[in-house]
Design an enzyme around this catalytic site. Structure first.
Site, mmCIF file in Angstrom:
data_model
loop_
_atom_site.group_PDB
_atom_site.id
_atom_site.type_symbol
_atom_site.label_atom_id
_atom_site.label_comp_id
_atom_site.label_asym_id
_atom_site.label_seq_id
_atom_site.Cartn_x
_atom_site.Cartn_y
_atom_site.Cartn_z
ATOM 1 C CB CYS A 269 -0.922 0.008 1.218
ATOM 2 S SG CYS A 269 -2.052 -1.384 1.275
ATOM 3 N NE ARG B 172 -2.798 -4.503 -2.824
ATOM 4 C CZ ARG B 172 -2.263 -3.811 -1.818
ATOM 5 N NH1 ARG B 172 -2.411 -2.513 -1.771
ATOM 6 N NH2 ARG B 172 -1.583 -4.421 -0.867
HETATM 7 C C1 BEZ Z 1 0.627 -4.650 1.801
HETATM 8 O O1 BEZ Z 1 1.841 -4.847 1.854
HETATM 9 O O2 BEZ Z 1 0.156 -3.559 1.491
HETATM 10 C C2 BEZ Z 1 -0.283 -5.801 2.097
HETATM 11 C C3 BEZ Z 1 0.109 -7.057 1.755
HETATM 12 C C4 BEZ Z 1 -0.731 -8.128 2.025
HETATM 13 C C5 BEZ Z 1 -1.966 -7.909 2.630
HETATM 14 C C6 BEZ Z 1 -2.369 -6.611 2.927
HETATM 15 C C7 BEZ Z 1 -1.532 -5.556 2.673
#
Ligand code: BEZ
Length: 215
Positions: free
Chosen positions: A52, A129
């Site tokens: 993110c 997402r």
């Molecule tokens: C992230 O790194 O943004 C992420 C990765 C896996 C699940 C949720 C967020």
């Protein structure tokens, strides 16, 4: 097991985007506040997570290019305003990037539910997402869903906006892998007479149903 629930319904292309009146890092914002400009409403799973963070930096990097296309950005996750503020400040401190767009603090999941951003098979507590492209009249024009583990591609988001705005302006369609400046597809003729005439209309035609033109 049927995991679908009406409480997490999906907006539909060509229909009015669900209204919202939400707390954001820039104060309360409603969908109608964006009327007259396009809006990219996007969700991320959680603040202070690495993928993110890369996405927020990437969205910030294209914010000016979107603004030049009359498109605003609005983020969302099921985190508090305080968490959003702290994360935005950390991104500035550690990566030197200002996040110029507001972020909805959707703690009660109201907006996430209205837009079908939660995919319970992946996570019941985080938004996926999702990207909603909403036009200047408040109509949902495109939706993209990526899983938690895959960061989105900003070039594709810009390309999608260009394609939608080009097809609106010129009454055409865009082929696979189209990019701004490429030739566009002339909509296929609907009658046999139009089909017969099509090859002589000055387009680049491979066949009566497959014609391109430069803009
Ligand atoms: C992230 O790194 O943004 C992420 C990765 C896996 C699940 C949720 C967020």
């Amino acid at each position: 097991m049927d995991t679908h629930s009406d409480t997490n319904s999906l907006p539909r292309l060509g229909e009015a985007a669900p209204d919202f009146d939400a707390q954001t890092t820039h104060g309360r914002l409603k969908l109608e506040d964006f009327r007259g400009s396009w809006l990219i409403l996007f969700s991320h799973p959680a603040d202070f997570t690495p993928v993110c963070t890369t996405e927020f930096i990437a969205f910030a990097e294209i914010a000016d290019q979107l603004q030049a296309r009359n498109v605003n950005l609005l983020g969302l996750s099921i985190d508090s305003t305080y968490s959003h503020i702290a994360w935005v400040r950390t991104i500035k401190e550690k990566f030197g990037v200002d996040i110029p767009f507001p972020i909805i603090a959707d703690l009660n999941k109201e907006v996430a539910t209205a837009y079908g951003m939660i995919m319970p098979g992946e996570s019941k507590t985080e938004t996926s997402r999702a990207v909603f492209v909403i036009d200047d009249k408040g109509i949902v024009r495109a939706m993209i869903y990526y899983p938690l583990t895959t960061g989105r591609n900003m070039a594709e988001i810009l390309r999608l906006v260009d394609a939608l705005q080009t097809t609106d302006a010129h009454g055409v369609a865009t082929p696979a892998n189209w990019r701004k400046g490429d030739k566009v597809i002339v909509p296929p003729p609907g009658t046999t007479d139009d089909a017969a005439a099509r090859m002589d209309e000055g387009y680049e035609c491979i066949d009566w149903f497959f014609c391109k033109k430069a803009l």
